[in-house]
Design an enzyme around this catalytic site. Structure first.
Site, PDB file in Angstrom:
ATOM      1  CG  HIS A 122      -1.929  -1.095   1.237  1.00 31.70           C
ATOM      2  ND1 HIS A 122      -2.775  -1.337   0.183  1.00 31.70           N
ATOM      3  CD2 HIS A 122      -2.205  -2.049   2.170  1.00 31.70           C
ATOM      4  CE1 HIS A 122      -3.537  -2.398   0.474  1.00 31.70           C
ATOM      5  NE2 HIS A 122      -3.200  -2.844   1.665  1.00 31.70           N
ATOM      6  CG  ASP A 159      -2.937  -8.406   0.950  1.00 29.62           C
ATOM      7  OD1 ASP A 159      -2.166  -8.703   1.878  1.00 29.62           O
ATOM      8  OD2 ASP A 159      -3.951  -7.693   1.093  1.00 29.62           O
ATOM      9  CG  HIS A 161      -6.551  -5.193   1.934  1.00 28.50           C
ATOM     10  ND1 HIS A 161      -5.983  -6.017   2.894  1.00 28.50           N
ATOM     11  CD2 HIS A 161      -7.709  -4.733   2.456  1.00 28.50           C
ATOM     12  CE1 HIS A 161      -6.772  -6.039   3.966  1.00 28.50           C
ATOM     13  NE2 HIS A 161      -7.828  -5.280   3.727  1.00 28.50           N
ATOM     14  CG  ASP A 246      -4.996  -9.831   3.699  1.00 28.32           C
ATOM     15  OD1 ASP A 246      -4.707 -10.364   2.614  1.00 28.32           O
ATOM     16  OD2 ASP A 246      -4.705  -8.647   3.976  1.00 28.32           O
TER      17      ASP A 246
HETATM   18 ZN   LIG Z   1      -4.157  -7.058   2.924  1.00 25.12          ZN
END
Ligand SMILES: [Zn+2]
Length: 333
Positions: A122, A159, A161, A246
């Site tokens: 990120h 991931d 996200h 995740d």
């Molecule tokens: Zn994540």
């Protein structure tokens, strides 16, 4: 013996009570591997990233800002706190990823894992966010491209996200083909299917959003029927997996339904692809917040990456058909 990059500094990045991205994540992974004799892998101390390595991605003012914020233990935002040990942890996390690509491109290893924290996908050019300080995978990819002779790097980010940082950093570059499978709509909100990259790198960002509740069948089909055929045309010298855990069904943050064994199946597919293309495959830890799911899934990943067995064919999933309509404008699918 594949290298497993680690460092005790990962335990000194204190995110505070109740934060999901916590030192126990690393303790859980290492306890699991310790109990399994490290699966025959070699634990290696990650070096700190050099200033030169970081500055290929981040401006000097940003690196200095991270250092001073960590020194004072200030938070970048509510998700992204720091502590005095965080800067060294962040340097090792980026440095481990760089050492990983060195071992893959000049050390003769076919696979390896860099399992440190904080995660990186990120982090943007000059912005820490989402638990991430430096863009570990991006720094490693630039290191491979600028100093180790790689010309094309494929990144697969699984991931839960979207890897907004990695995506943005290579949005207009053909040197990195960024593919991401992520829950959508979901935090951070980026990564729709029609974000394909920009300029003459249109088609070199492959965003594969999936709705909450999606499981293994769709993930495997997206890899088999979208990512793999693109990779065969792109011909990467190096494959990096932004390995977040995740998307596991037990994860408290994500809403997807991968099993522990799903990460083995995905890893086997990527390793087989790497073998086919003559490209080594390295994994760099991102998220994953259920300690048991994280630890067992990392072990599953390592076992599959080291094994290199050719996985069985995968049926076409409707999500892969939908994605192929967009990605197929740029690549033959
Ligand atoms: Zn994540």
């Amino acid at each position: 013996m594949p290298p497993f990059f680690r460092h005790p500094a990962s335990l000194d990045h204190d995110t505070g009570l109740g934060h999901p991205e916590r030192p126990d994540r690393i303790r859980a992974v290492e306890a699991e591997l310790e109990a399994r004799d490290w699966l025959g892998w070699e634990p290696v101390e990650a070096p700190a990233a050099t200033e030169e390595q970081l500055l290929r991605v981040h401006p000097a003012e940003y690196v200095e800002r991270v250092q001073s914020m960590c020194g004072r233990g200030e938070a970048f935002d509510m998700d992204t706190p720091t502590s005095p040990g965080s800067f060294e942890a962040a340097l090792r996390a980026a440095g481990g990823a760089c050492a990983l690509v060195e071992s893959l491109l000049t050390g003769g290893e076919r696979t390896g894992f860099s399992a440190l924290r904080p995660p990186g996908h990120h982090a943007e050019l000059d912005r820490a966010m989402g638990f991430c300080l430096f863009a570990n995978v991006a720094v490693a990819a630039r290191h491979a491209l600028d100093t180790l002779g790689a010309e094309r790097v494929l990144v697969l980010d699984w991931d839960v996200h979207h890897g907004n940082g990695t995506n943005a950093l290579f949005h207009d570059s053909r040197e990195v083909l960024f593919a991401s499978i992520h829950q959508f709509p979901f935090w951070p909100g980026t990564g729709p299917l029609d974000d394909v990259g920009s300029g003459d790198a249109a088609g070199y960002s492959i965003n594969l959003p999936v709705p909450g509740g999606t499981g293994e069948a769709a993930f495997l089909s997206l890899v088999e029927h979208v990512v793999a055929p693109v990779a065969r045309q792109y011909r990467p010298d190096l494959i990096l997996i932004a390995a977040g855990y995740d998307a596991h069904r037990d994860d408290p943050l994500g809403g997807l339904r991968l099993e522990t064994s799903s990460f083995g199946a995905l890893s086997a597919r990527m390793r087989a692809l790497g073998e086919e293309l003559g490209a080594p495959v390295g994994a760099v830890l991102e998220g994953g917040y259920d300690l048991d799911a994280l630890a067992s899934s990392v072990a599953e990943t390592m076992a599959a990456l080291a094994n290199g067995a050719v996985p069985p064919d995968v049926a076409r999933h409707p999500l892969a058909e939908e994605a192929a309509e967009v990605v197929g404008r740029y690549w033959e699918l």
